[in-house]
Enzyme design. Structure first.
Site, PDB file in Angstrom:
ATOM      1  N   PHE A 182       0.814  -1.217   0.000  1.00  6.32           N
ATOM      2  CA  PHE A 182       0.000   0.000   0.000  1.00  6.32           C
ATOM      3  C   PHE A 182       0.844   1.263   0.000  1.00  6.32           C
ATOM      4  CE2 PHE A 182       0.941  -0.016   4.495  1.00  6.32           C
ATOM      5  CZ  PHE A 182       0.773   1.287   4.926  1.00  6.32           C
ATOM      6  N   LYS A 183       2.095   1.159   0.441  1.00  5.20           N
ATOM      7  CA  LYS A 183       2.956   2.346   0.483  1.00  5.20           C
ATOM      8  C   LYS A 183       3.132   2.945  -0.917  1.00  5.20           C
ATOM      9  CE  LYS A 183       3.773   1.266   4.834  1.00  5.20           C
ATOM     10  NZ  LYS A 183       5.027   0.972   5.466  1.00  5.20           N
ATOM     11  N   ASP A 184       3.012   2.116  -1.954  1.00  4.83           N
ATOM     12  CA  ASP A 184       3.139   2.632  -3.328  1.00  4.83           C
ATOM     13  C   ASP A 184       2.134   3.740  -3.602  1.00  4.83           C
ATOM     14  OD1 ASP A 184       5.226   0.931  -4.299  1.00  4.83           O
ATOM     15  OD2 ASP A 184       3.794  -0.694  -4.535  1.00  4.83           O
TER      16      ASP A 184
END
Length: 484
Positions: free
Chosen positions: A112-114
Site C-alpha cells: 500500500f505504500k506505493d
C-alpha cells in the site's frame, strides 16, 4: 491551507513546507490548521469517483492552487498511478460471508505504500524543478516503506534517498526489493536492530536544524503529511464501495478495519471521519500492541521489547502517528499534546488523560492478533475463498472472523484494508500450510545483484548517517558545478 505542528512551537507552513519537512522543528508533526467539512451532497458526488479521482479531490482541498494549479495536480496524480497493475488502482474483493477486502497492493512493490509514495515522489520532483535544487530523503523502514520510497524517486537527478532497514526483521522479498536497486541516487543500510531502534539516528539527525537546512533533508516515513493525505482516499474509497446506499439521510455507517503499525492509515481514517465520512474505525495490531493498549486502557507505554511476528511490517512499538490522533481528538490542543509526547519521550510510559482516552475509545475500537491466529485466518480464507491473504491483511480479517463467528448479526458493512500482497511473504504463507505462488518479477529478484552497507551493533549509527548525507550533498555540488 496552512499546516501547524502538533506541539505548537513551530511556524505555520504551506503544503510545500510540510512536504519537505520530516518532523516539525519543535519535534511535532504537521497537521492542517483547519479540516474542510464535507456535506452529504459532496459525498454523494464523490461516491462515483475512481480511486485516482478521489485522490485528486482530496489533494485539491489541502494544496493551494497558487502552489500547484489544478491541471498540474491532476496530471501528477495520473502519472503517479500509471505503473499500477490493476486498472482500478485499488480493488475491492467481495468474498464469502460479508468479507470485503480492499486491495491496496497493486503498485510496483506490491504494498500500500506505493499509493502515497508515488504521489509524494511526483510532488517532490515538481517543486524541486521549480526550485532548481536537490534534497536527500531519509527513510527508516520496517519493510514496505523503503522499497516503495526507492521506487518513487530512483533515478531522479534532484533526489538522493538513504534507507535504513532492520536486518533479519523484513521478509526476504522486502529486503531484495531494496537492495537490488543499484541506481546512483539510492543508498541502503542494513541495521543490526529493530524498527524502533533504527528510527533513533534518523530522529537525532532531524533534531539538528542547522544540519537539516544545510543538506536539504526530509523524510518520507508516514510522519510526512503528504502520505497521510493520500491515504485518506483509502477510507473514502472503502466507504463508497461498501455502503449499501448513498440516498439515505443520514448516510449509513461502514466499519473500516485497519491493520496498523506506525498508525499512518489509522490517522488518515480519523481525519476522514472528522471531515464527515461516516465510518467506524477498528485498529488491528499483532503481538506488538501499544496501539491496542492505548485504545483499550489508555496505556501508551513501551513493552519491554519488540517481538518479531509474521506481520513483520507492524513490529513497531513507537507508533508516531498516534501524536496526530491525540492532537485531533484533543481539539487541536498543542500544549496538551506537547506535554503528553514529551512525557512519553522522557519515560517511555504514559497514561492518557481520562477525557482523551474517552474520545479515543469512542472513535476507534481495536484488537490484538497473535501469530497463530494469523496463520489460521490465512488458511481459512484460502479454504473458503481460494484467496491468499498476506499476514498483515490477515490481522484485519481475523477481526472480521471473530465478529462473524459470534453470530451476532450486524447491518453495518465491514471493509478490511489489505496493505500488501501475499507474494511478498512466502514464509508466512508456508507457515499457514499453504503454497506460495509469487509472480515472475518477484522470483527474478533472487537472481539480481545486491548492494547495501551494514550498520552494526557498537557502531555510531548517527555518525554514519551524517557521513552518508554529507557524501550525497558533496556529489550534488560536484554535479552542479560541472554542469555550470
Amino acid at each position: 491551507m496552512r499546516y501547524v505542528s502538533t506541539r505548537g512551537r513551530a511556524p505555520c507552513v504551506d503544503f510545500e513546507g510540510a512536504l519537505f519537512s520530516g518532523y516539525a522543528p519543535d519535534g511535532g508533526l504537521f497537521m492542517p490548521e483547519e479540516l474542510p467539512q464535507l456535506d452529504t451532497e459532496t459525498l454523494r458526488k464523490w461516491s462515483t469517483l475512481s480511486y485516482p479521482g478521489l485522490v485528486k479531490e482530496l489533494c485539491a482541498l489541502f494544496i493551494d492552487p497558487e502552489l500547484m494549479p489544478r491541471d498540474d495536480l491532476d496530471d501528477l496524480i495520473d502519472r503517479a498511478f500509471r505503473r499500477f497493475r490493476h486498472p482500478e488502482v485499488v480493488h475491492l474483493s467481495r468474498l464469502r460471508n460479508g468479507l470485503n477486502v480492499l486491495e491496496l497492493w497493486h503498485g510496483v512493490t506490491y504494498a500500500f505504500k506505493d499509493l502515497s509514495l508515488c504521489c509524494a515522489g511526483k510532488f517532490l520532483q515538481y517543486f524541486l524543478e521549480k526550485r532548481k535544487s536537490h534534497i536527500t530523503v531519509l527513510v527508516g523502514t520496517s519493510g514496505d516503506t523503503g522499497s516503495a520510497a526507492i521506487e518513487s524517486v530512483q533515478g531522479a537527478k534532484t533526489v538522493d534517498i538513504i534507507v535504513l532497514f532492520p536486518k533479519g526483521h523484513c521478509s526476504r522479498t522486502q529486503e531484495l526489493q531494496m537492495t537490488t536497486v543499484l541506481q546512483e541516487n539510492v543508498h541502503v543500510f542494513a541495521v543490526e536492530g529493530n524498527s524502533d531502534e533504527l528510527d533513533q539516528p534518523i530522529k537525532d539527525v532531524f533534531a539538528d536544524a542547522g544540519f537539516v537546512e544545510e543538506h536539504n533533508l526530509m523524510s518520507l516515513n508516514s510522519i510526512n503529511w503528504s502520505r497521510v493525505l493520500v491515504q485518506m482516499a483509502h477510507h473514502f474509497f472503502a466507504y463508497f464501495r461498501c455502503t449499501p446506499s448513498m440516498e439515505t439521510d443520514p448516510l449509513p455507517l461502514v466499519e473500516v478495519v485497519v491493520p496498523t503499525g506506525a498508525g499512518g492509515n489509522l490517522a488518515a481514517g480519523c481525519i476522514a471521519q472528522k471531515m464527515g465520512l461516516p465510518i467506524h474505525l477498528v485498529a488491528t495490531v499483532n503481538h506488538n500492541d501499544i496501539i491496542h493498549r492505548t485504545i483499550q486502557r489508555g496505556d501508551f507505554s513501551l513493552a519491554k521489547a519488540v517481538k518479531p511476528t509474521l506481520a513483520s511490517a507492524m513490529d513497531i512499538q513507537v507508533p508516531y502517528n498516534m501524536e496526530r490522533i491525540f492532537w485531533l481528538l484533543s481539539g487541536s490542543d498543542s500544549q496538551a499534546t506537547r506535554t503528553l509526547m514529551e512525557q512519553f519521550e522522557r519515560s517511555q510510559n504514559l497514561r492518557l488523560p481520562k477525557e482523551l482516552h474517552s474520545q479515543l475509545s469512542a472513535t476507534v475500537t481495536s484488537a490484538s492478533v497473535p501469530d497463530e491466529a494469523i496463520t489460521r485466518t490465512m488458511a481459512r480464507c484460502w479454504e473458503q475463498n481460494q484467496y491468499l491473504l498476506c499476514p498483515h491483511s490477515a490481522v484485519a480479517v481475523t477481526y472480521h472472523y471473530q465478529q462473524t463467528d459470534r453470530q451476532q448479526p450486524s447491518s453495518t458493512p465491514r471493509c478490511c484494508l489489505a496493505p500488501a500482497s501475499a507474494a511478498k511473504f512466502p514464509e508466512a504463507v508456508l507457515a499457514a500450510g499453504l503454497t506460495p505462488d509469487p509472480p515472475a518479477e518477484i522470483r527474478a529478484l533472487e537472481r539480481k545483484e545486491t548492494r547495501c552497507a551494514p550498520m552494526r551493533r557498537g557502531d555510531d549509527w548517527t555518525l554514519m548517517l551524517r557521513g552518508a548525507i554529507e557524501w550525497c550533498s558533496d556529489q550534488w555540488r560536484g554535479h552542479a558545478q560541472s554542469s555550470a
